[in-house]
Every structure is written in C-alpha cells, then in structure tokens.
Write an enzyme that holds these catalytic residues in place. Sequence first.
Site, mmCIF file in Angstrom:
data_model
loop_
_atom_site.group_PDB
_atom_site.id
_atom_site.type_symbol
_atom_site.label_atom_id
_atom_site.label_comp_id
_atom_site.label_asym_id
_atom_site.label_seq_id
_atom_site.Cartn_x
_atom_site.Cartn_y
_atom_site.Cartn_z
ATOM 1 N N THR A 187 0.774 -1.077 -0.140
ATOM 2 C CA THR A 187 -0.017 0.163 -0.118
ATOM 3 C C THR A 187 0.737 1.237 -0.058
ATOM 4 O O THR A 187 2.219 0.911 0.248
ATOM 5 C CB THR A 187 -0.937 0.102 1.425
ATOM 6 N N ASP A 188 0.216 2.334 -0.245
ATOM 7 C CA ASP A 188 0.709 3.582 0.203
ATOM 8 C C ASP A 188 0.971 3.691 1.583
ATOM 9 O O ASP A 188 0.645 3.113 2.463
ATOM 10 C CB ASP A 188 0.307 4.730 -0.635
ATOM 11 N N TYR A 189 1.786 4.731 2.116
ATOM 12 C CA TYR A 189 1.856 5.073 3.468
ATOM 13 C C TYR A 189 0.565 5.602 4.059
ATOM 14 O O TYR A 189 -0.035 6.670 3.668
ATOM 15 C CB TYR A 189 3.012 6.390 3.633
#
Length: 847
Positions: free
Chosen positions: A266-268
């Site tokens: 995932t992104d942050y």
Amino acid sequence: MNRFRGMTRRQVVTAAVLGTAGAMATGTPAFGAARTERTAQPWRDTAKSPDWRTDSLLSALTHDEKVILVTAVEVADTKPLEHLGIPAMTRVDASDGLRGDTGVTAFPAPNALAATFDTALAEEYGRAIGAEARAKGWNVLLGPTLDIDRDPRHGREAESYGEDPLVNGAMGAAVAKGFQKNHVIAQLKHFTVYNQEDGRNSLDVRVCERALREVYYPAFEQAIREGGALSVMGSYPKVNGVYACENEHIITALKKDLGLKGYLGTDYFPSGDRVEEFKAGVDSGALVPDTPKEAFSDGRIPEERTHDAARRILYALFASGAFDHPLPAPADVVTTPEHQALARVAGEQATVLLKNRGGILPLSRRKTVAVIGPAGKDAITGVEGSSYVAPGDFTTAVDAIKARTRADRVLVAQGSYGDVALPVIPEAVFTTPDGQPGLHAEFFAGEAFGGDPIATTTTPNVDFRDGNPVDGLPAQWSARWTGTLTPPTTGLVRFSTLLSGAARLVVDGATVFDGSRALWDFFFAPQEYTLGGVTRLTAGTPVEITVEYSTKDVGFNGPSVKLCWQPDSLIPEAVEAAKRADVAVVFVNNFAGEGVDRDNLSLPGDQDQLIEAVAAANPDTVVVLNTSGPMLMPWLDKVKGVLQSWYQGAATGTSIARVLYGDTEPGGRLPVTFPADEEQGPSRYTGPKSGGVGGTITYDEGIYVGYKWYDEHHQKPLFPFGFGLSYTSFAYDRLRVEGIDLADGRDAASVRVELRNTGRRTGSDVVQVYIGHLPTRTATPERQLAGFARVSLKAGERETVKVEIDRRRLSYWDESTSRWITPTGRVPVYVGCSAADIKLAGSITVK
Ligand code: BGC
C-alpha cells in the site's frame, strides 16, 4: 511520526549486517551452522529458479512466519527471518535519487528524464540509483512513479514521466530494470489514478474501464513485463467508489492481466480498512504497521490470502536477488563522479529548447550577459515531497556561466526571489479603521462571513499557525481583517501568504490573491508553499486592505495564515543590468510537490513582470524555466529564446550553462503538452482539498488525456507534446512500413524512416511514430504515440531508424466484451517530431 528514516531502522540494518559479517569473518560456529542450514534449506540453492525456491521456502514457513513477512515492524521495515535466510526488507523513496539520505546523487526529476526520450539513459539512471540504494542499506526502492500527468496542476506532476502511457511505460520499464540490476526490488507507484494532491486521501475518481486499460494501466504493465518490476504500490484515492488498496477489481487486473508476479504494497497509511486491503489482494503491509496481526489468525483474512501474499514477497526476494545478496553496512557517501556526470548528461539531454528566434542560442562567449533571477543556490533542484533529494553542494548556474565566459562579462542581478516564502508584514505599516496600529479583525461563525461577528479584536498583522487565533470559535469559522497599509516604497509590491484554509487579499479594491490550501508546507522537503500576487503601490500613500480567511479546506494541522510581502521590487535593478549587457538570461521558477496542487499555470510572484521588464530593456532576452512543468508565457512574443530546464538535482546550473553556451545541445522534447491558457485540458477538480473530506472527480475525458484531448477538442496548445527545437536541423524521408498479419502470430509492425542531420553540428532528434484512428466504428484517438527512437547524428549524417509498433498499440479495449480488440484494415501512421508536426504519413496494414 517515523517515516522509515533515522536511527532505529539504520541501527537494525547495521546490526543485522554486522552480525552476519562478523560471524562469517571469524568462521565461528554460527558460520558452520549457516552451512548446515544451507544444505537443509534447499531454497538457498541459487541454481534453482525463483519459482522453485519460492515454493520450497513457502512450504517451510509457519503461519506466524508468513504473517511476519507480510507485515511491518515499523513503517517500511519488515523483520528478517534470519534462520530461514530471509533478509529484512528496507524501503526508500527513489523516484529520482534516495529521499532523505545524504551523500547521494540528486538526479534530474523524472519528467526531465522523460524529456530525454532515451530509454538507455533511463536504465543507467535507474542503475545508478539502485547502486546507491544498495550501498545505503536499502533493498526495496519505492519508484519509479508512473502516474499519468492528466493535469499539469498536479503537485507531483514532475515525479512521473509525463502524459503519455507509452513514454511512462518505456521510461518506467527502463528505470525499474536499472534499479533491479542491483539486487533490489522496484516498487512501481501509485496504482492507480493518482493524478492530484487535493483531497487525495479520500478522493473518489470516477473513470471508465476503457480509460483504465488504455491510459492508466499500460505503463504498469510495461514496467512489469519489460522492466521486470517485482512490486507495485497501491494508491490513495478511491477508484469508482472503492479505495484503490481495497479494490479487488483493479487489483485482480494488476495481478492477472498486467502480469504482476511479485507483490502489491500500500502507500503510506492510506485511508480505509487494513483487513479489507489484504482481503482484496494487498500483499505487504510494510507502510501500514497498524495492520492488526490477529486478523491473519482469527479468520478475517483467509489463510489462502496470507499464503499468496507471502509467496509473492518471497518471489520478489528471489527474483531480484535480494535474498542472495545481503545488504552491506550503510556507507556515508555513495554518490560517485560517474553518477554526478550521469545527472549532468541527463540534465542536458532533458533541457528543451522551446524558442530560438534569430538563433540567439547558443550564446557567444564574447558577449556580456546579464544573469537574472534565482540562478544561484536559490535555484529549485527537485520535486518537493517523497521524491525530494537534497542536491548537496551543486555548482550554480551563475558560477557555471562565469566559468564558460569570463567573469567580467557576467552581470548578476537577482531581479526576483522566485517562488519563495516572504517575510511577514510588520505592524508599523497597518492602521485600523479607527486609527490604531494594526488591523481590525472580525470573526464569524461558519465559513461564509455571515451574520454578526462573534468576536472582534485588533491584531498587529495576520499571523497565526496550527490553531485558532482567538478563543471560543466554532469548528468552522471565517474572519476579516480591515485597515489601511502605508507602503514605504513606490513600485511593484509582492504579497504572499502561507496558509492552511482559504484566504483572499484585496488591496485598494483589487484582488491580489484568492485561494486555499490544505497544507502550509510540503512533505519531506525544505519548502513552504505560498499563494501570492503583485500590485503597484506608492510610497506614503495609504491603501485600503482587506484580508479574508476561512477554515474551508483546512488540513490536519489546523487553521493557519500568515500575510507576507516584499515591498522593495528587485526588478529595476535587473532592468539596469539587462540594459548594460548584450544578452539577458532570466531564470524563473516554481515550487511543486506532494500534498498541494498548483493553483494555476502562471509563474508565481513577480516573475512574469520581471521577464516583461527585462525583455523591454533588452530585446536579446532568453528565459530559462526552472519549473515543475508547463507554465503560461504571456511574454513569449517579447523574448528571443526559451529553455525548459525542469528540476535538475545536482546538475542544476552545470547542465544549463553548457546548453546555453552550446557545449552541448538542448536534447529534450516535451513529455507533456503546454496549454495555451487555463481552460485547456481535461476537467478539473473543484471539491474539498483537505484529505479527510471526500470529494469526487469524474474523468469525463475518458481516453482523451494529454495531446489526445487537444486533438479531440481541436485546440491548439502553446507547445505540443513531443516538441523541442535543436541547435541543428533534421529531415525525414523514405518512410517504409511493414504491417502485421495476425494469422502468422507476428506481434509487431515496423516503421522505418531515414533521418538526416541537415545542419552544421552534431545533434539528436526524437523520431516519433503516431498512429491514427483504428479501422473500427468505436471512437479511437486521432493520434497516439506508438513508438519513438532517439537518434544522434553528426552534421550531414543520415540513418535509417526502425521503430517497432507493438500490436497492443493497434488495439483498443472493448468494454462490452472486456478484452482487447485489434481491428483489421489500414491504420494511418504518422512520423514527426511532435504530436503537431508530422513530417511523413503512411499506413500500417493489419491483416
Ligand atoms: C507517497 C508515496 C511514498 C510514501 C512513502 C506517500 O506519501 O504518496 O509516493 O512512497 O509516502 O514516503
């Protein structure tokens, strides 16, 4: 907040590395034990294939070990499983160098790299970044970024490779391949439709399946299939109502149709539900250590998913070589003279010559030159945010120009500070309506200045941050400050604000700025992001001033605003320098980056006025655009030369000076269309900017993104996609086309053309092959880039250039049957040097 940087991670890696190295060096029992394990652990056999080794190790993993593998110990660090030989996975943002590290090379921004249209150079760029990453102790590189530049106002526009899927795909594949030559994993980002900052954490992007398939997916597929990329990062927004990282529909396409064999992270900390993310197909929670570990055991995340996620991560570790090549202890300095030289060459090849009336460029060394604008250490070197790389002690343009001519032939004048935050306006210049020092402030409930004020006060200026300036205000409020301002100087006065919320400044009845921001500054980078404008004032003559502020769009840090100015214009001094010089070179810039979109396409502050004034004083004026991307150029007719230099990292200064003096050519071509006005281009977002409040944008342009939008709407841009002049000239001749016979299984057509350098110096051109409407009743673009080749030729030299056209480019996505269709018949083919400058036309026959 630990954004995978700092001692904790480094200590872990160093300790792990030294532990292994120490044991090996001494030949202690630990080494003996490792050898015994090796024989008992068949997955350590490097002669076996990554698939075989993955299956072998997977069958030895316990459930708990799989959970350790797919989750994080802290942001971006996953725990090693040393007894099995599985290394810690350590992550760094790496789109144009290593974000947050020192002693590294800051490379030109990704869109500058795209402007080179040079995939071999892109692979070298990737290889150099990968080598530096490994030497710094990282084995997962977050990048390259393949987000299509749908709107040039996107704050992160410069972080990817422009508006065209093929250019993004070709560059992305090359960079990913270069990264992975160093036994590290490339994580392509962001899947998908991450095309704006405003509202990014909760935005719902409404987009048709055909646009996903033809515009937003292809670069990922190319970087996976051609570049071998082993990982992908899911994006923040929702795609048709479902967060990208929870969106089974797009994740299935990524894994099944686009060919991802490695893993999806995932992104942050995206918005949404961690368990749903894993259920939908996310494989790595490396950037989300808040994933509930018990969900892998209590039935919420099915065991098959945990197993599959672990398998994909192991596959990436084996296929990249990260499993077999332990990371070294992080070195302090990993940049090298070769990497610095590569950055410089990339910068030169990226620089686009947009205008060269009367051959003003290259400059003669014998002429005196006025160097005006932020051309020193104040030049902008990189995209702000997760891809910002500190450039170190770079050579400035001023110094590099002095080195190319003689110091006494260079007159330096600041002219403008460029895009910077200005000092706060002092109380002494303000007077309230009843004659007191400062400004009269009225506060209202709600964001619309309605009803009677709920509080009034007098303030020295407008300046508060991260909270309400007076007690007792409701969650949504607005405020108005009024009074007069008595300027100390005559001339152009520049105003700006830093803010979180919405602000408007009216001086003497005229609006100077009006806009909003969720964030005061960018993530991970030195700069604050101003909103501003200019007006003319007379010393000692008071003017009415109104400042309006509301909490609309306020971001997570709370209400903030600061009213700033620059009362002493530097333009007159620059005009004097321009008058005294033979040639004036004006450097201008803008900041752009993560977290904030650009307000508009104008150069910020007083820079348009600076160019106008300098050009009026000296007709031999050249403008250097040190910008994130397209700018409007109201002064274009008044200057003789324009160079687009983008952000050039460590090469800032050196490469532009070499281009200006003709030591090398400006090799770049535009990877994005430059609009002629604010109205051109696909629909724009007008919803809430703050991440917490959901907004929607509909991509109603469908597949007509970038130059395809201009063709579809019969609009003429300021500069077309693919455009760039040269210091030499080229002729195109002898077009030959070989079609495709689908029956014989050939997957590519080919186009051959003879390119001749008709000028007097060596130079390179980018041969661009576009195809026209496909032979089908389904609407297809009038022109789409189907292949390109960068070719360098000596004066008078000619070369037959061959460009392969993949069958996919001759296909469209059929929504009714959910498949690619390659219509048979004749497809127009155009060869040219921009989307708008076609030199030869023919057709490809698809049988
Ligand atoms: C960005 C990503 C980046 C991540 C980690 C996010 O804010 O969108 O591009 O990789 O942070 O720094």
